[in-house]
Write an enzyme that holds these catalytic residues in place. Structure first.
Site, mmCIF file in Angstrom:
data_model
loop_
_atom_site.group_PDB
_atom_site.id
_atom_site.type_symbol
_atom_site.label_atom_id
_atom_site.label_comp_id
_atom_site.label_asym_id
_atom_site.label_seq_id
_atom_site.Cartn_x
_atom_site.Cartn_y
_atom_site.Cartn_z
ATOM 1 N N LYS A 1 16.426 1.908 -5.137
ATOM 2 C CA LYS A 1 15.963 0.899 -4.192
ATOM 3 C C LYS A 1 16.553 1.103 -2.799
ATOM 4 C CE LYS A 1 13.101 -1.621 -6.602
ATOM 5 N NZ LYS A 1 11.654 -1.506 -6.302
ATOM 6 N N TYR B 1 19.206 1.779 -10.528
ATOM 7 C CA TYR B 1 18.231 0.930 -9.832
ATOM 8 C C TYR B 1 18.600 0.761 -8.363
ATOM 9 C CZ TYR B 1 15.551 -3.404 -8.930
ATOM 10 O OH TYR B 1 14.710 -4.362 -8.421
#
Length: 274
Positions: free
Chosen positions: A169, A165
């Protein structure tokens, strides 16, 4: 008449949570909104609420990771509302594990939804943005369009258990800053909002063995309650944010007042920094 009257916006993941709040706020400001969710019911609910309040909205249901989604998403705006002025790349979820236990599927799933999907949407919009900018320039108009990509403080400073993640991001920040440089000549402002703890179904307190079914994947729901308390205690404002507050950080970058803001990363985390 709001600040975005007559503008056309597409918002991925807008059937629930932050995306829904963004769609409602954009509509409140006068924008026509294409609502997206992987499930039809929440997308229809958001559309219904916008229409009931006097706004205009249609749904484009489907997974943002599908190969044909980006073109269909952009085409829905062009065919239903005749243009495209605002793109909000918001859809996503988390699938956590420490790196030694993380599967290739977990790693790739996060890159697909948080980085590849926004890239495809922006690529699908490029031809329209270029053509519109050329036409407006030739007629002496100066119209600014807006892109806001959603990142996370995990993408700014990393977060244990979220290598997939956090990497995705962080990647969306790089994509944002690159497109700000490529698309400035088309009068497109490209910015990014990195969220801290926002109270949604993905960050609510875990209840037993509750799971979310996301595209056929069973993802453990929520966050350990003690961890939530620890996270809130580290936030200078003393609490997580609401979806409406998160939406405010996104929508203000879509206002005309932000016409000279591009390539920026706005952290919306109550003062918290990793």
């Amino acid at each position: 008449m709001g600040k975005l009257a007559g503008k056309v916006a597409i918002v991925s993941g807008s059937g629930r949570g932050i995306g829904r709040a963004v769609a409602l706020k954009l509509a409140e400001e006068g924008a026509h909104v294409v609502v997206n969710d992987v499930d039809s019911a929440p997308a229809a609910e958001t559309v219904g609420d916008i229409v009931a309040a006097g706004g205009q909205a249609v749904a484009c249901v489907g997974s943002v990771t599908a190969g044909d989604f980006a073109e269909r998403f952009v085409h829905t705006a062009l065919s239903q509302f005749g243009g495209l002025d605002i793109i909000i790349n918001n859809a996503g979820y988390t699938w956590d594990n420490v790196v030694q236990k993380m599967s290739d599927e977990q790693w790739q799933a996060m890159l697909d939804v948080h980085l590849t999907a926004p890239f495809r949407v922006l690529r699908a919009a490029a031809d329209f943005f270029r053509a519109a900018a050329k036409s407006e320039s030739e007629s002496g108009q100066e119209t600014y369009r807006k892109v806001v990509n959603v990142s996370s403080i995990a993408g700014v400073g990393g977060n244990a258990g979220q290598a997939n993640y956090a990497a995705a991001k962080a990647g969306i920040v790089g994509l944002t800053r690159t497109l700000a440089k490529e698309w400035g000549r088309y009068r497109v402002n490209v910015n990014c909002v990195a969220f801290g703890l926002i109270n949604t179904r993905l960050t609510s307190a875990a209840a037993g063995d509750a799971v979310l079914d996301i595209e056929g994947r069973q993802i453990k729901a929520g966050v350990n309650p003690q961890l939530l308390q620890q996270m809130a205690a580290m936030i200078p404002l003393g609490r997580g944010g609401t979806p409406e507050e998160a939406a405010g950080a996104i929508v203000m970058l879509c206002y005309p007042e932000a016409n000279y803001v591009s390539g920026e990363l706005l952290v919306c985390g109550g003062g918290f920094r990793i």
